[in-house]
Design a protein around this motif. Structure first.
Motif, PDB file in Angstrom:
ATOM      1  N   ALA A   1      50.304  44.719  61.632  1.00 33.27           N
ATOM      2  CA  ALA A   1      49.102  44.060  62.147  1.00 33.27           C
ATOM      3  C   ALA A   1      49.452  42.845  63.006  1.00 33.27           C
ATOM      4  CB  ALA A   1      48.196  43.639  60.993  1.00 33.27           C
ATOM      5  N   LEU A   2      50.697  42.389  62.926  1.00 29.97           N
ATOM      6  CA  LEU A   2      51.131  41.236  63.718  1.00 29.97           C
ATOM      7  C   LEU A   2      51.370  41.650  65.168  1.00 29.97           C
ATOM      8  CD1 LEU A   2      53.785  39.822  61.228  1.00 29.97           C
ATOM      9  CD2 LEU A   2      51.525  38.841  61.694  1.00 29.97           C
ATOM     10  N   ASP A   3      51.275  40.708  66.056  1.00 32.35           N
ATOM     11  CA  ASP A   3      51.629  40.929  67.464  1.00 32.35           C
ATOM     12  C   ASP A   3      53.108  41.301  67.514  1.00 32.35           C
ATOM     13  OD1 ASP A   3      52.452  40.682  70.123  1.00 32.35           O
ATOM     14  OD2 ASP A   3      51.201  38.921  70.494  1.00 32.35           O
ATOM     15  N   HIS A   4      53.423  42.444  68.061  1.00 27.55           N
ATOM     16  CA  HIS A   4      54.801  42.954  68.063  1.00 27.55           C
ATOM     17  C   HIS A   4      55.744  42.146  68.941  1.00 27.55           C
ATOM     18  CE1 HIS A   4      53.968  47.208  66.321  1.00 27.55           C
ATOM     19  NE2 HIS A   4      53.202  46.292  65.758  1.00 27.55           N
ATOM     20  N   ASP A   5      55.237  41.242  69.730  1.00 28.22           N
ATOM     21  CA  ASP A   5      56.074  40.412  70.587  1.00 28.22           C
ATOM     22  C   ASP A   5      56.420  39.068  69.951  1.00 28.22           C
ATOM     23  OD1 ASP A   5      56.172  42.300  72.653  1.00 28.22           O
ATOM     24  OD2 ASP A   5      54.264  41.580  73.479  1.00 28.22           O
ATOM     25  N   THR A   6      56.081  38.888  68.674  1.00 27.35           N
ATOM     26  CA  THR A   6      56.305  37.600  68.020  1.00 27.35           C
ATOM     27  C   THR A   6      57.551  37.617  67.140  1.00 27.35           C
ATOM     28  OG1 THR A   6      54.978  38.187  66.088  1.00 27.35           O
ATOM     29  CG2 THR A   6      53.815  37.141  67.966  1.00 27.35           C
ATOM     30  N   ALA A   7      58.078  36.426  66.890  1.00 24.94           N
ATOM     31  CA  ALA A   7      59.199  36.292  65.959  1.00 24.94           C
ATOM     32  C   ALA A   7      58.774  36.699  64.558  1.00 24.94           C
ATOM     33  CB  ALA A   7      59.725  34.865  65.965  1.00 24.94           C
ATOM     34  N   ALA A   8      57.528  36.456  64.190  1.00 24.64           N
ATOM     35  CA  ALA A   8      57.048  36.834  62.855  1.00 24.64           C
ATOM     36  C   ALA A   8      57.155  38.347  62.662  1.00 24.64           C
ATOM     37  CB  ALA A   8      55.608  36.367  62.654  1.00 24.64           C
ATOM     38  N   TYR A   9      56.710  39.105  63.622  1.00 25.10           N
ATOM     39  CA  TYR A   9      56.800  40.560  63.526  1.00 25.10           C
ATOM     40  C   TYR A   9      58.260  40.995  63.442  1.00 25.10           C
ATOM     41  CZ  TYR A   9      56.761  45.483  64.665  1.00 25.10           C
ATOM     42  OH  TYR A   9      56.989  46.837  64.640  1.00 25.10           O
ATOM     43  N   ARG A  10      59.083  40.454  64.312  1.00 27.68           N
ATOM     44  CA  ARG A  10      60.500  40.827  64.323  1.00 27.68           C
ATOM     45  C   ARG A  10      61.178  40.459  63.008  1.00 27.68           C
ATOM     46  NH1 ARG A  10      62.761  38.674  69.967  1.00 27.68           N
ATOM     47  NH2 ARG A  10      64.564  39.937  69.421  1.00 27.68           N
ATOM     48  N   THR A  11      60.788  39.334  62.412  1.00 28.93           N
ATOM     49  CA  THR A  11      61.381  38.902  61.150  1.00 28.93           C
ATOM     50  C   THR A  11      60.982  39.833  60.012  1.00 28.93           C
ATOM     51  OG1 THR A  11      61.428  36.595  61.871  1.00 28.93           O
ATOM     52  CG2 THR A  11      61.509  36.995  59.495  1.00 28.93           C
ATOM     53  N   PHE A  12      59.696  40.169  59.913  1.00 25.12           N
ATOM     54  CA  PHE A  12      59.218  41.000  58.811  1.00 25.12           C
ATOM     55  C   PHE A  12      59.568  42.471  58.961  1.00 25.12           C
ATOM     56  CE2 PHE A  12      56.357  37.402  57.920  1.00 25.12           C
ATOM     57  CZ  PHE A  12      56.593  37.280  56.558  1.00 25.12           C
ATOM     58  N   THR A  13      59.990  42.891  60.133  1.00 22.84           N
ATOM     59  CA  THR A  13      60.313  44.304  60.332  1.00 22.84           C
ATOM     60  C   THR A  13      61.768  44.540  60.708  1.00 22.84           C
ATOM     61  OG1 THR A  13      59.641  44.243  62.655  1.00 22.84           O
ATOM     62  CG2 THR A  13      57.960  44.864  61.017  1.00 22.84           C
ATOM     63  N   GLY A  14      62.560  43.488  60.707  1.00 25.33           N
ATOM     64  CA  GLY A  14      63.967  43.636  61.073  1.00 25.33           C
ATOM     65  C   GLY A  14      64.894  43.238  59.941  1.00 25.33           C
ATOM     66  N   PRO A  15      65.047  44.076  58.924  1.00 21.96           N
ATOM     67  CA  PRO A  15      64.412  45.362  58.648  1.00 21.96           C
ATOM     68  C   PRO A  15      63.146  45.204  57.810  1.00 21.96           C
ATOM     69  CG  PRO A  15      66.145  45.005  57.058  1.00 21.96           C
ATOM     70  CD  PRO A  15      66.162  43.811  58.003  1.00 21.96           C
ATOM     71  N   ALA A  16      62.329  46.244  57.784  1.00 22.50           N
ATOM     72  CA  ALA A  16      61.139  46.249  56.939  1.00 22.50           C
ATOM     73  C   ALA A  16      61.574  46.396  55.477  1.00 22.50           C
ATOM     74  CB  ALA A  16      60.221  47.394  57.339  1.00 22.50           C
ATOM     75  N   PHE A  17      60.827  45.783  54.583  1.00 23.43           N
ATOM     76  CA  PHE A  17      61.163  45.833  53.158  1.00 23.43           C
ATOM     77  C   PHE A  17      59.940  45.446  52.333  1.00 23.43           C
ATOM     78  CE2 PHE A  17      61.492  41.554  54.458  1.00 23.43           C
ATOM     79  CZ  PHE A  17      61.110  40.791  53.366  1.00 23.43           C
ATOM     80  N   THR A  18      60.027  45.653  51.033  1.00 16.31           N
ATOM     81  CA  THR A  18      59.015  45.174  50.100  1.00 16.31           C
ATOM     82  C   THR A  18      59.731  44.358  49.029  1.00 16.31           C
ATOM     83  OG1 THR A  18      59.172  47.092  48.646  1.00 16.31           O
ATOM     84  CG2 THR A  18      57.555  47.205  50.454  1.00 16.31           C
ATOM     85  N   ALA A  19      59.000  43.534  48.309  1.00 13.72           N
ATOM     86  CA  ALA A  19      59.595  42.686  47.278  1.00 13.72           C
ATOM     87  C   ALA A  19      60.280  43.508  46.193  1.00 13.72           C
ATOM     88  CB  ALA A  19      58.536  41.778  46.670  1.00 13.72           C
TER      89      ALA A  19
END
Length: 153
Positions: A123-141
């Motif tokens: 749901a985050l803007d894919h051009d943001t550092a937040a998106y890149r951080t949470f998906t590089g790599p994607a994971f769950t707790a």
């Protein structure tokens, strides 16, 4: 045209310690399993170009901080972070502390309870550092409860 410098050529240790390194995640594609070889993962992280000029902004190192600190300790002392912490922190203090989980200590560890908050990084803007951080790599707790995550590296 000269090659671009790596992140490790542009930053100071203070940038790493203060989460202002400029790389708060890993570029795609990255798999969670890529983090389980700590030395290789740290080298990969250090090769990234910063997402912002180091020292000018903060971005929490969600999955990279331990690897980068561990590699810095290894380069300075020749010891893995696990051994350095045991020898120079835990033993002198008589502290019951370790980095990495030994099989003999598995019964002493509580599982991480994953948050119930629904969070979708897509749901985050894919051009943001937040998106890149949470998906590089994607994971769950809940990944913190796996043997691979807890391994005594």
């Amino acid at each position: 045209m000269s090659p671009q410098p790596a992140a490790s050529d542009l930053v100071e240790v203070r940038h790493l310690l203060s989460h202002t390194w400029g790389v708060s995640g890993l570029d795609h594609p990255t798999r969670l399993e890529d983090l389980y070889d700590a030395r290789a993962a740290a080298a990969h992280m250090a090769s990234h170009m910063p997402w912002w000029k180091p020292g000018t902004a903060s971005g929490y190192h969600l999955l990279t901080y331990g690897h980068l600190i561990g590699e810095r300790v290894h380069l300075l002392t020749g010891l893995p972070l696990r051994d350095f912490a045991q020898r120079h922190i835990a033993q002198p203090l008589g502290a019951d502390f370790q980095i990495g989980l030994r099989d003999a200590d598995a019964e002493r560890v509580a599982d991480v309870i994953a948050p119930t908050l629904d969070f979708d990084p897509e749901a985050l803007d894919h051009d943001t550092a937040a998106y890149r951080t949470f998906t590089g790599p994607a994971f769950t707790a809940s990944v913190a409860n796996t043997a691979a995550w807890r391994a005594d590296l």
